[in-house]
Scaffold this motif. Structure first.
Motif, PDB file in Angstrom:
ATOM      1  N   ILE A   1      11.922  74.104 -14.446  1.00  0.00           N
ATOM      2  CA  ILE A   1      12.595  74.349 -13.170  1.00  0.00           C
ATOM      3  C   ILE A   1      14.091  74.529 -13.393  1.00  0.00           C
ATOM      4  N   LEU A   2      14.627  75.584 -12.790  1.00  0.00           N
ATOM      5  CA  LEU A   2      16.054  75.864 -12.869  1.00  0.00           C
ATOM      6  C   LEU A   2      16.772  75.373 -11.617  1.00  0.00           C
ATOM      7  N   ALA A   3      16.188  75.640 -10.434  1.00  0.00           N
ATOM      8  CA  ALA A   3      16.876  75.298  -9.188  1.00  0.00           C
ATOM      9  C   ALA A   3      15.881  75.032  -8.067  1.00  0.00           C
ATOM     10  N   LEU A   4      16.323  74.189  -7.110  1.00  0.00           N
ATOM     11  CA  LEU A   4      15.576  73.922  -5.886  1.00  0.00           C
ATOM     12  C   LEU A   4      16.485  74.315  -4.724  1.00  0.00           C
ATOM     13  N   THR A   5      15.954  75.136  -3.802  1.00  0.00           N
ATOM     14  CA  THR A   5      16.703  75.524  -2.615  1.00  0.00           C
ATOM     15  C   THR A   5      15.941  75.037  -1.404  1.00  0.00           C
ATOM     16  N   LYS A   6      16.497  74.045  -0.722  1.00  0.00           N
ATOM     17  CA  LYS A   6      15.794  73.409   0.394  1.00  0.00           C
ATOM     18  C   LYS A   6      16.119  74.109   1.703  1.00  0.00           C
ATOM     19  N   SER A   7      15.081  74.308   2.535  1.00  0.00           N
ATOM     20  CA  SER A   7      15.247  74.808   3.896  1.00  0.00           C
ATOM     21  C   SER A   7      14.530  73.850   4.837  1.00  0.00           C
ATOM     22  N   LEU A   8      14.479  74.182   6.110  1.00  0.00           N
ATOM     23  CA  LEU A   8      13.841  73.285   7.078  1.00  0.00           C
ATOM     24  C   LEU A   8      12.348  73.112   6.834  1.00  0.00           C
ATOM     25  N   SER A   9      11.671  74.176   6.477  1.00  0.00           N
ATOM     26  CA  SER A   9      10.213  74.109   6.378  1.00  0.00           C
ATOM     27  C   SER A   9       9.667  73.911   4.966  1.00  0.00           C
ATOM     28  N   ASN A  10      10.451  74.268   3.944  1.00  0.00           N
ATOM     29  CA  ASN A  10       9.941  74.150   2.574  1.00  0.00           C
ATOM     30  C   ASN A  10      11.095  74.137   1.582  1.00  0.00           C
ATOM     31  N   CYS A  11      10.755  74.284   0.320  1.00  0.00           N
ATOM     32  CA  CYS A  11      11.745  74.262  -0.757  1.00  0.00           C
ATOM     33  C   CYS A  11      11.386  75.351  -1.763  1.00  0.00           C
ATOM     34  N   LEU A  12      12.335  76.216  -2.049  1.00  0.00           N
ATOM     35  CA  LEU A  12      12.128  77.286  -3.018  1.00  0.00           C
ATOM     36  C   LEU A  12      12.388  76.745  -4.421  1.00  0.00           C
ATOM     37  N   VAL A  13      11.433  76.945  -5.328  1.00  0.00           N
ATOM     38  CA  VAL A  13      11.550  76.497  -6.717  1.00  0.00           C
ATOM     39  C   VAL A  13      11.744  77.721  -7.592  1.00  0.00           C
ATOM     40  N   GLN A  14      12.855  77.743  -8.334  1.00  0.00           N
ATOM     41  CA  GLN A  14      13.144  78.843  -9.245  1.00  0.00           C
ATOM     42  C   GLN A  14      13.043  78.346 -10.680  1.00  0.00           C
ATOM     43  N   PHE A  15      12.632  79.243 -11.583  1.00  0.00           N
ATOM     44  CA  PHE A  15      12.367  78.857 -12.965  1.00  0.00           C
ATOM     45  C   PHE A  15      13.357  79.473 -13.935  1.00  0.00           C
ATOM     46  N   GLN A  16      13.530  78.807 -15.076  1.00  0.00           N
ATOM     47  CA  GLN A  16      14.417  79.269 -16.135  1.00  0.00           C
ATOM     48  C   GLN A  16      13.862  80.541 -16.767  1.00  0.00           C
ATOM     49  N   ASN A  17      14.729  81.480 -17.065  1.00  0.00           N
ATOM     50  CA  ASN A  17      14.382  82.709 -17.795  1.00  0.00           C
ATOM     51  C   ASN A  17      13.262  83.508 -17.142  1.00  0.00           C
ATOM     52  N   SER A  18      13.144  83.425 -15.824  1.00  0.00           N
ATOM     53  CA  SER A  18      12.073  84.149 -15.144  1.00  0.00           C
ATOM     54  C   SER A  18      12.497  84.482 -13.721  1.00  0.00           C
ATOM     55  N   HIS A  19      11.965  85.576 -13.226  1.00  0.00           N
ATOM     56  CA  HIS A  19      12.212  85.959 -11.837  1.00  0.00           C
ATOM     57  C   HIS A  19      11.211  85.294 -10.886  1.00  0.00           C
ATOM     58  N   LYS A  20      10.215  84.649 -11.436  1.00  0.00           N
ATOM     59  CA  LYS A  20       9.155  84.045 -10.626  1.00  0.00           C
ATOM     60  C   LYS A  20       9.669  82.832  -9.863  1.00  0.00           C
ATOM     61  N   GLN A  21       9.114  82.643  -8.662  1.00  0.00           N
ATOM     62  CA  GLN A  21       9.479  81.496  -7.841  1.00  0.00           C
ATOM     63  C   GLN A  21       8.308  81.124  -6.944  1.00  0.00           C
ATOM     64  N   VAL A  22       8.262  79.855  -6.561  1.00  0.00           N
ATOM     65  CA  VAL A  22       7.206  79.342  -5.687  1.00  0.00           C
ATOM     66  C   VAL A  22       7.847  78.420  -4.654  1.00  0.00           C
ATOM     67  N   TYR A  23       7.050  78.043  -3.670  1.00  0.00           N
ATOM     68  CA  TYR A  23       7.535  77.157  -2.626  1.00  0.00           C
ATOM     69  C   TYR A  23       6.857  75.794  -2.727  1.00  0.00           C
ATOM     70  N   ALA A  24       7.658  74.753  -2.604  1.00  0.00           N
ATOM     71  CA  ALA A  24       7.132  73.391  -2.527  1.00  0.00           C
ATOM     72  C   ALA A  24       7.047  73.026  -1.053  1.00  0.00           C
ATOM     73  N   SER A  25       5.944  72.444  -0.655  1.00  0.00           N
ATOM     74  CA  SER A  25       5.799  72.065   0.746  1.00  0.00           C
ATOM     75  C   SER A  25       6.583  70.794   1.039  1.00  0.00           C
ATOM     76  N   ARG A  26       6.868  70.560   2.317  1.00  0.00           N
ATOM     77  CA  ARG A  26       7.614  69.358   2.716  1.00  0.00           C
ATOM     78  C   ARG A  26       6.889  68.090   2.287  1.00  0.00           C
ATOM     79  N   ARG A  27       5.579  68.133   2.317  1.00  0.00           N
ATOM     80  CA  ARG A  27       4.773  66.960   1.970  1.00  0.00           C
ATOM     81  C   ARG A  27       5.010  66.507   0.525  1.00  0.00           C
ATOM     82  N   TYR A  28       5.207  67.459  -0.388  1.00  0.00           N
ATOM     83  CA  TYR A  28       5.345  67.150  -1.815  1.00  0.00           C
ATOM     84  C   TYR A  28       6.796  67.136  -2.292  1.00  0.00           C
TER      85      TYR A  28
END
Length: 149
Positions: free
Chosen positions: A110-137
């Motif tokens: 994991i390179l960075a976490l960007t938090k918003s009201l509904s979820n959290c964007l997870v960005q990865f090192q050396n990659s353009h790929k990203q996923v969302y973490a739910s509020r629950r987790y």
């Protein structure tokens, strides 16, 4: 809790001994961590089309379910696996954690976490790929990151 490491080149296999006055929750957690780390498969089988690939688990950024298949993402590739997400969660090393109902991430990547009201964007090192973490987790993800970093 005290910890001691003894190195002896004459020993063939390492051994972990836990000495305590009583069996506590901390001891159970330590046992589970050791079991999980020892049981970890260092290399897993993945598929892309009709080709089998043997990859180190540490190279995986995240696992996600899509169209009833579990997909493993590396920095540049996408593979499928025949294991279910709950099976992976039980067998992967401690650096992997579930961040949503359909995703498990490698916190070491994991390179960075960007938090918003509904979820959290997870960005990865050396990659353009990203996923969302739910509020629950999200809270468990933050705690896991603090432990391992």
């Amino acid at each position: 809790m005290k910890m001691r490491v003894e190195i002896d080149p004459n020993i063939k296999e390492g051994e972990v001994i836990i000495r305590a006055p009583e069996f506590t929750k901390n001891i159970t957690e330590i046992q589970e961590l050791i079991k999980r780390q020892n049981a970890t498969q260092k290399v897993m089988t993945f598929y892309s089309g009709s080709t089998e690939f043997y990859l180190e688990v540490g190279d995986i950024l995240f696992f996600e379910t899509e169209d009833r298949q579990v997909r493993a993402h590396t920095e540049n590739q996408l593979y499928t696996t025949h294991q279910r997400l709950y099976e992976l969660e039980e067998n992967l090393p401690i650096e992997f954690i579930r961040i949503s109902k359909s995703c498990i991430v490698n916190v070491n990547k994991i390179l960075a976490l960007t938090k918003s009201l509904s979820n959290c964007l997870v960005q990865f090192q050396n990659s353009h790929k990203q996923v969302y973490a739910s509020r629950r987790y999200y809270k468990s993800l933050q705690e896991h990151l603090k432990k391992l970093r």
